[in-house]
Scaffold this active site. Structure first.
Site, PDB file in Angstrom:
ATOM      1  N   TYR A 103       0.822  -1.181  -0.057  1.00  8.35           N
ATOM      2  CA  TYR A 103       0.016   0.100   0.221  1.00  8.35           C
ATOM      3  C   TYR A 103       0.765   1.135   0.001  1.00  8.35           C
ATOM      4  CZ  TYR A 103      -2.764   4.007   1.313  1.00  8.35           C
ATOM      5  OH  TYR A 103      -3.418   5.089   1.328  1.00  8.35           O
TER       6      TYR A 103
ATOM      7  N   HIS B 181      -3.102  16.493  -3.618  1.00 11.17           N
ATOM      8  CA  HIS B 181      -3.611  16.594  -2.158  1.00 11.17           C
ATOM      9  C   HIS B 181      -3.434  18.285  -1.817  1.00 11.17           C
ATOM     10  CE1 HIS B 181      -3.678  12.604  -2.477  1.00 11.17           C
ATOM     11  NE2 HIS B 181      -4.282  12.191  -1.057  1.00 11.17           N
TER      12      HIS B 181
ATOM     13  N   ASN C 251       1.394  11.940   5.019  1.00  7.68           N
ATOM     14  CA  ASN C 251       0.885  11.335   6.186  1.00  7.68           C
ATOM     15  C   ASN C 251       1.444  11.894   7.390  1.00  7.68           C
ATOM     16  OD1 ASN C 251      -0.232   8.065   5.339  1.00  7.68           O
ATOM     17  ND2 ASN C 251      -1.135   9.853   5.061  1.00  7.68           N
TER      18      ASN C 251
ATOM     19  N   TYR D 191     -17.825  34.068  43.495  1.00  9.05           N
ATOM     20  CA  TYR D 191     -17.147  33.007  43.067  1.00  9.05           C
ATOM     21  C   TYR D 191     -15.976  33.252  42.183  1.00  9.05           C
ATOM     22  CZ  TYR D 191     -20.775  29.686  44.571  1.00  9.05           C
ATOM     23  OH  TYR D 191     -21.598  28.798  45.321  1.00  9.05           O
TER      24      TYR D 191
ATOM     25  N   ARG E 227     -13.311  34.107  44.620  1.00 14.06           N
ATOM     26  CA  ARG E 227     -13.069  32.924  45.793  1.00 14.06           C
ATOM     27  C   ARG E 227     -12.608  31.857  45.081  1.00 14.06           C
ATOM     28  NH1 ARG E 227     -17.996  30.777  48.963  1.00 14.06           N
ATOM     29  NH2 ARG E 227     -19.097  32.466  47.922  1.00 14.06           N
TER      30      ARG E 227
ATOM     31  N   PHE F 177      -1.381   7.626  11.694  1.00  9.97           N
ATOM     32  CA  PHE F 177      -1.822   8.828  11.189  1.00  9.97           C
ATOM     33  C   PHE F 177      -3.114   9.671  11.614  1.00  9.97           C
ATOM     34  CE2 PHE F 177      -3.249   6.209   7.920  1.00  9.97           C
ATOM     35  CZ  PHE F 177      -4.457   6.005   8.326  1.00  9.97           C
TER      36      PHE F 177
ATOM     37  N   GLU G 160     -11.790   5.731   4.137  1.00 12.68           N
ATOM     38  CA  GLU G 160     -11.728   6.590   5.624  1.00 12.68           C
ATOM     39  C   GLU G 160     -13.041   6.846   6.142  1.00 12.68           C
ATOM     40  OE1 GLU G 160      -8.830   9.204   3.804  1.00 12.68           O
ATOM     41  OE2 GLU G 160      -7.831   7.805   2.947  1.00 12.68           O
TER      42      GLU G 160
END
Length: 502
Positions: free
Chosen positions: A56, A86, A198, A280, A283, A329, A413
């Site tokens: 792969y 990409h 990646n 608050y 405090r 990844f 994915e």
């Protein structure tokens, strides 16, 4: 003395990263890193000569195209096409200081020798880092799984002579900057494009950048809160260590101790008080600020692991003679941590705005809106509006991105982290916190003027004296935008010793 930082298997801590950045240390690959990178590349080259089966991302397509075998003749083209296709980032540009961190963390990850890249490729990244050749990267485009694909593609484009970079303060084509240094584009070999794209370095760089700022502004939140407490004529009992040792959360103890130290020799804090309790937002400073500190500490642990990890895919294990496709990844650890950090920072802003609100409310001998002649003067009425608006935006931004997932790559994915969105949202919250704390300081410094002639501690008085050189006391209405802007600049320039941030 050698100022160089050598990339090696030695643990990279946040403190080391801060030191590298603040002292602008150049990078160099250690001999260990060079050997690891070269051994892994040699192994992969031998494997490709003898192995006909698909592996792969090395001799196959990517994502849902994993079943398509690519001929050996096209392996370089495959990797180049991957980087180009990409590079689909959009939106705002990533700030330069974060781009430089992405480069550093990518070099560190590739330097372990599990990624199969050429030594020349990593050395080119080092060259880019050392010469401030910073790729143009965009905030939007990463799903935070399969790595930060789009941002890291933009990071990688200059390696092949594509895309754009900032160099010497100007935007250039990558090719023109390469030509200036007589550098040829890298010819990517099998696996290299995938190793570059990646990885979680986009999310990690944001995380590191945020943590370095968060430590500083956590300290400043304590200091400014102490000044507000003085301005509000608050009580010191809620910071007594006895209370906190019976509920010993680390951040709570640290906060109470720090506030006590800030006020150690104050005249105001020891004055007799007419009121028995404080609201608050005063405090419970140790409990609220402390919880955020503990969250920051958790995120530090996650980021320390991540910046010392290999997060591309597949990974190459020479000793075991295995090339394994897995999921390092996936940004889920970072997505959850960054969302947690975002919530913690938003809470520091939320309680800060409440203290501002109390200071302008005309309580405890303070004039309404901290101004003489209220009515004629609106005083500090509207800075609280501004703080409230920013706090509200932070509440919206603090909704977690990590609970979302959108299927991509034809279902291959099918679960993603959205950690990149967690990262960019958290940075906006951090920037907003800076503005909220600036508004609180503006109000707190004004309130203390109504406690004169009594003085606060030497430390706080010294801090306020420095602040008053930038922003003077408000006597009558003026354009407070400029005061807020100057106060933000004052906080940005304020230097804190590292040991005080622990």
């Amino acid at each position: 003395m050698d100022n160089t930082h050598y990339i090696s298997t030695e643990v990279l801590t946040l403190e080391k990263i801060s030191d590298i950045i603040s002292h602008q240390k150049p990078l160099e690959l250690s001999e260990e890193a060079k050997i690891n990178i070269q051994k892994c590349r040699d192994y992969l080259d031998r494997k490709m000569e003898t192995h006909d089966e698909p592996i792969y991302g090395i001799n196959t397509g990517f994502g849902s195209l994993y079943n398509i075998k690519i001929s050996n003749d096209n392996l370089s083209k495959l990797q180049e096409n991957l980087v180009k296709s990409h590079a689909c980032g959009t939106g705002d540009e990533v700030p330069a200081e974060i781009v430089k961190l992405i480069l550093l963390l990518k070099i560190q990850s590739l330097g372990y020798g599990y990624s199969g890249v050429q030594l020349a490729t990593v050395e080119r990244l080092v060259f880019m880092y050392n010469h401030d050749i910073l790729p143009v990267i965009y905030e939007q485009g990463s799903l935070g799984a399969s790595g930060d694909l789009a941002p890291l593609a933009h990071l990688s484009l200059p390696l092949i002579g594509e895309g754009e970079v900032y160099f010497e303060g100007e935007r250039h084509s990558s090719q023109s900057v390469l030509s200036r240094f007589n550098l040829a584009p890298i010819t990517l070999q099998s696996k290299e494009g995938l190793a570059l794209l990646n990885g979680t370095q986009f999310m990690s760089a944001y995380g590191v950048h945020l943590l370095l700022k968060a430590s500083k502004y956590s300290y400043l939140a304590d200091l400014i809160a102490a000044i507000s407490l003085e301005g509000f004529d608050g009580r010191k009992e809620p910071f007594d260590e006895l209370i906190h040792y019976v509920r010993p959360h680390k951040g709570q103890i640290v906060t109470a101790s720090r506030i006590t130290e800030f006020l150690s020799d104050s005249e105001i804090i020891v004055q007799p008080k007419k009121h028995v309790q404080d609201p608050y937002s005063f405090r419970c400073i140790p409990q609220v600020h402390g919880a955020s500190k503990d969250a920051i500490d958790y995120v530090k642990k996650v980021m320390k692991i991540e910046v010392n990890s290999v997060t591309d895919n597949p990974n190459i294990f020479i000793e075991s003679d295995k090339i394994i496709s897995g999921g390092n990844f996936h940004g889920q650890p970072l997505a959850l941590a960054l969302d947690f950090l975002a919530i913690a920072l938003a809470e520091l802003g939320s309680i800060s705005e409440r203290r501002t609100f109390q200071l302008i409310s005309g309580l405890r001998g303070l004039p309404a809106f901290l101004i003489d002649n209220p009515g004629l003067n609106s005083g500090f009425m509207i800075p609280q509006y501004t703080a409230a608006s920013i706090v509200s935006q932070n509440k919206q931004l603090a909704n977690p991105a990590s609970t979302d997932s959108i299927v991509s790559s034809n279902g291959q994915e099918d679960h993603v982290s959205m950690g990149a969105n967690s990262a960019t949202k958290a940075l906006r919250i951090m920037d907003n916190l800076e503005r909220i704390l600036a508004i609180e300081l503006l109000n707190a410094a004004q309130a203390i003027e109504y406690r004169r002639p009594a003085k606060s501690s030497d430390f706080i008085e010294m801090f306020l004296k420095s602040y008053r050189q930038e922003v003077t006391t408000v006597k009558e209405d003026r354009i407070l935008h400029y005061d807020i802007k100057k106060t933000i600049g004052f906080l940005q320039s304020f230097q804190i010793e590292t040991e005080l941030l622990e």
